[in-house]
Design a protein around this motif. Structure first.
Motif, PDB file in Angstrom:
ATOM      1  N   MET A  37      52.175  25.207  22.061  1.00 52.36           N
ATOM      2  CA  MET A  37      53.028  24.413  21.792  1.00 52.36           C
ATOM      3  C   MET A  37      54.580  24.679  22.312  1.00 52.36           C
ATOM      4  O   MET A  37      55.452  23.678  22.925  1.00 52.36           O
ATOM      5  N   VAL A  38      54.845  25.849  22.418  1.00 53.29           N
ATOM      6  CA  VAL A  38      56.074  26.367  22.835  1.00 53.29           C
ATOM      7  C   VAL A  38      56.335  26.055  24.409  1.00 53.29           C
ATOM      8  O   VAL A  38      57.461  25.745  24.888  1.00 53.29           O
ATOM      9  N   LEU A  39      55.054  26.086  24.929  1.00 55.84           N
ATOM     10  CA  LEU A  39      55.118  25.905  26.309  1.00 55.84           C
ATOM     11  C   LEU A  39      54.962  24.303  27.028  1.00 55.84           C
ATOM     12  O   LEU A  39      54.559  23.966  28.072  1.00 55.84           O
ATOM     13  N   GLY A  40      55.040  23.754  25.889  1.00 57.53           N
ATOM     14  CA  GLY A  40      55.013  21.991  26.191  1.00 57.53           C
ATOM     15  C   GLY A  40      53.874  21.493  25.897  1.00 57.53           C
ATOM     16  O   GLY A  40      53.706  20.028  26.035  1.00 57.53           O
ATOM     17  N   LEU A  41      52.790  22.159  25.316  1.00 55.25           N
ATOM     18  CA  LEU A  41      51.429  21.165  24.915  1.00 55.25           C
ATOM     19  C   LEU A  41      51.632  20.438  23.794  1.00 55.25           C
ATOM     20  O   LEU A  41      52.313  20.860  22.883  1.00 55.25           O
TER      21      LEU A  41
ATOM     22  N   LEU B 267      59.457  27.588  11.936  1.00 55.75           N
ATOM     23  CA  LEU B 267      60.521  27.796  12.724  1.00 55.75           C
ATOM     24  C   LEU B 267      60.078  26.931  14.184  1.00 55.75           C
ATOM     25  O   LEU B 267      60.913  26.076  14.700  1.00 55.75           O
ATOM     26  N   ILE B 268      59.022  26.989  14.787  1.00 53.11           N
ATOM     27  CA  ILE B 268      58.499  26.192  15.819  1.00 53.11           C
ATOM     28  C   ILE B 268      58.576  24.794  15.504  1.00 53.11           C
ATOM     29  O   ILE B 268      58.862  24.075  16.241  1.00 53.11           O
ATOM     30  N   GLU B 269      57.877  24.567  14.619  1.00 54.57           N
ATOM     31  CA  GLU B 269      57.496  23.229  14.305  1.00 54.57           C
ATOM     32  C   GLU B 269      59.021  22.575  13.684  1.00 54.57           C
ATOM     33  O   GLU B 269      59.309  21.281  14.207  1.00 54.57           O
ATOM     34  N   SER B 270      60.035  23.358  13.308  1.00 53.31           N
ATOM     35  CA  SER B 270      61.371  22.693  12.953  1.00 53.31           C
ATOM     36  C   SER B 270      62.143  22.534  14.188  1.00 53.31           C
ATOM     37  O   SER B 270      62.976  21.723  14.221  1.00 53.31           O
TER      38      SER B 270
ATOM     39  N   MET C 121      50.083  32.231  30.774  1.00 51.97           N
ATOM     40  CA  MET C 121      51.290  32.601  29.709  1.00 51.97           C
ATOM     41  C   MET C 121      50.687  32.514  28.322  1.00 51.97           C
ATOM     42  O   MET C 121      51.042  33.075  27.279  1.00 51.97           O
ATOM     43  N   ILE C 122      49.850  31.333  28.102  1.00 53.92           N
ATOM     44  CA  ILE C 122      49.288  31.102  26.568  1.00 53.92           C
ATOM     45  C   ILE C 122      48.171  32.387  26.371  1.00 53.92           C
ATOM     46  O   ILE C 122      48.184  32.657  25.296  1.00 53.92           O
TER      47      ILE C 122
END
Length: 274
Positions: free
Chosen positions: A174-178, A126-129, A149-150
């Motif tokens: 990745m969710v946090l923008g990396l 889902l995160i990748e999509s 946060m990570i």
């Protein structure tokens, strides 16, 4: 056969420690399917100690980067980077000290690991999509707040055995923008104090237990883990530079289902592993 078990464990640890697929789940399958005759105390301690080989692989792979820490007294970039690494490790340390034994007592069983693999795989897909455009392309740019946060998200692996420390830290990043390579590299860095500290602590505390299978076999497992992990790090970094994590998501679900099937078939004991 102890030397053979040590080699196989080292290979599995080296491959799975830094890939987002749960080393815990794979080591459970490995030990059970091989019918390793070691006592539970020996297996638990051995699995933790050979993580030291994987951590040494990170240090060897990034040795030039880690040497820069000698400039930390006058280099603001290095100060921010390592402050972020330290801060990111704090939530896991606190959680482990306060609830580690309780988590092991109630959650450390194959079925829990299997569902962690499956749910983690679905979340990864889902995160990748629904991936947003990353805005951080170097670990020096992560910052202390985002690092914390990570590190907090990384605790999911401790709360839910089998979710994978690598998966939780990489996906959290990745969710946090990396971007993928940066999130992956930062996950490697976080593993040095967390896994390295655990491996050293268990080796010192339980070296008498490891004597049951011989120090040479322990060193053999750690050495194999080092070599395989070094190769795995390079492969993963090349992979994420041009690919997403969806293949790992599928793999996690398949392995999770396999564990559940083996439990249902009576091949794998679903008793508490702690």
């Amino acid at each position: 056969m102890d030397w053979f078990y040590a080699i196989v464990y080292g290979i599995v640890e080296g491959i799975t420690e830094f890939l987002p697929i749960s080393s815990t789940g794979h080591l459970i399958l490995t030990g059970n399917l091989m019918g390793v005759p070691w006592s539970k105390e020996v297996k638990d301690t051995f699995e933790v100690v050979i993580q030291g080989g994987a951590i040494l692989a990170v240090l060897a792979y990034y040795w030039k980067d880690f040497l820069q820490i000698r400039h930390i007294g006058r280099d603001k970039t290095q100060q921010n980077l390592w402050l972020g690494v330290v801060v990111a490790c704090i939530p896991a340390v606190i959680l482990g000290v306060l609830f580690g034994d309780t988590i092991k007592a109630y959650l450390f069983r194959p079925s829990v690991v299997a569902w962690a693999l499956i749910v983690g795989g679905i979340l990864m897909w889902l995160i990748e999509s629904r991936r947003v455009t990353p805005n951080v392309d170097a670990i020096e740019k992560i910052g202390v707040r985002r690092s914390l946060m990570i590190g907090t998200l990384q605790c999911l692996a401790l709360l839910w055995p089998g979710f994978s420390r690598s998966a939780s830290s990489i996906l959290g990043g990745m969710v946090l923008g990396l971007d993928r390579p940066t999130a992956t590299k930062f996950s490697f860095y976080l593993g040095v104090p967390t896994l390295g500290g655990a491996a050293l602590r268990d080796f010192i505390k339980n070296r008498d237990i490891l004597a049951e299978i011989g120090v040479l076999n322990v060193l053999l497992g750690a050495a194999v883990s080092f070599v395989v992990a070094y190769l795995s790090i390079g492969w993963l970094l090349r992979f994420v530079s041009t690919n997403n994590f969806k293949p790992f998501a599928i793999y996690r679900v398949v392995v999770g289902v396999l564990i559940l099937v083996l439990i249902a078939a009576g091949v794998l004991n679903n008793g508490n592993l702690a």
